[in-house]
Design an enzyme around this catalytic site. Structure first.
Site, PDB file in Angstrom:
ATOM      1  N   HIS A  20       0.908  -1.316   0.228  1.00  0.00           N
ATOM      2  CA  HIS A  20      -0.126  -0.088   0.010  1.00  0.00           C
ATOM      3  C   HIS A  20       0.840   1.220   0.000  1.00  0.00           C
ATOM      4  O   HIS A  20       1.893   1.322   0.690  1.00  0.00           O
ATOM      5  CB  HIS A  20      -1.002   0.047   1.106  1.00  0.00           C
ATOM      6  N   ASP A  28       8.002   8.498 -20.316  1.00  0.00           N
ATOM      7  CA  ASP A  28       8.588   8.840 -21.749  1.00  0.00           C
ATOM      8  C   ASP A  28      10.103   8.436 -22.027  1.00  0.00           C
ATOM      9  O   ASP A  28      10.884   8.201 -20.982  1.00  0.00           O
ATOM     10  CB  ASP A  28       7.882  10.031 -22.297  1.00  0.00           C
ATOM     11  N   HIS A 106       7.358  19.817 -12.970  1.00  0.00           N
ATOM     12  CA  HIS A 106       7.980  18.818 -13.504  1.00  0.00           C
ATOM     13  C   HIS A 106       9.221  18.545 -12.879  1.00  0.00           C
ATOM     14  O   HIS A 106       9.762  17.311 -12.622  1.00  0.00           O
ATOM     15  CB  HIS A 106       8.545  18.845 -14.965  1.00  0.00           C
ATOM     16  N   PHE A 128       6.177  15.340 -21.248  1.00  0.00           N
ATOM     17  CA  PHE A 128       5.708  15.197 -20.014  1.00  0.00           C
ATOM     18  C   PHE A 128       4.755  13.958 -19.983  1.00  0.00           C
ATOM     19  O   PHE A 128       3.733  13.859 -19.233  1.00  0.00           O
ATOM     20  CB  PHE A 128       4.735  16.505 -19.788  1.00  0.00           C
ATOM     21  N   ALA A 129       5.009  13.059 -21.065  1.00  0.00           N
ATOM     22  CA  ALA A 129       3.966  11.413 -20.816  1.00  0.00           C
ATOM     23  C   ALA A 129       4.746  10.882 -19.888  1.00  0.00           C
ATOM     24  O   ALA A 129       5.278   9.757 -20.269  1.00  0.00           O
ATOM     25  CB  ALA A 129       4.062  11.054 -22.304  1.00  0.00           C
ATOM     26  N   ASN A 130       4.464  11.153 -18.783  1.00  0.00           N
ATOM     27  CA  ASN A 130       4.779  10.503 -17.538  1.00  0.00           C
ATOM     28  C   ASN A 130       3.868  10.601 -16.321  1.00  0.00           C
ATOM     29  O   ASN A 130       2.951  11.271 -16.312  1.00  0.00           O
ATOM     30  CB  ASN A 130       6.361  11.280 -16.925  1.00  0.00           C
TER      31      ASN A 130
END
Length: 139
Positions: A20, A28, A106, A128-130
């Site tokens: 948990h 990316d 970021h 920013f594809a994270n």
């Protein structure tokens, strides 16, 4: 041979060990990865595998309680942001829980990746594809 959607042994192992609030990062191709978390590099070439394909498969195996995204995605990659948010919304229905979504800078996002159990690098080449996925419990 393992039956199921997720066949990658390293990712399967990381998810099986999550407790948990433990975290994994889906990245990316350009996100810097510190030496702390396990690095699982799936990138073959630009765009392969794409970020959303990896997110869809990982979240079929992982209970997600919270997701962290860089706030810059809203201005720099709104199409990806919409795809991520739509997926997380659909995932809430499948999982039967509310997924908290947190935005941060970021720079802060990169710092938070240091606490991840693993960083899974995709071939995604859009900005920013994270996402950091925080593990929930199934009960």
């Amino acid at each position: 041979m393992k039956k199921g959607v997720l066949l990658n042994a390293n990712i399967t192992s990381v998810i099986a060990k999550l407790g948990h609030t433990d975290q994994i990062t889906l990245a990316d191709a350009g996100l810097p990865i510190s030496t702390g978390p396990e690095r699982i590099d799936l990138a073959i070439t630009q765009g392969l595998p794409d970020f959303m394909a990896v997110l869809r498969v990982v979240t079929q195996e992982m209970q997600v309680e919270k997701a962290i995204i860089a706030e810059e995605i809203s201005a720099m990659n709104p199409t990806m942001e919409t795809a991520i948010l739509t997926h997380l919304n659909d995932l809430q229905t499948v999982q039967g829980n509310q997924i908290e979504i947190i935005y941060c800078s970021h720079e802060r996002f990169k710092q938070l990746t240091h606490d991840s159990k693993a960083v899974i690098r995709t071939g995604e080449c859009s900005p920013f594809a994270n996402i950091i996925l925080c593990s929930g419990v199934t009960f």
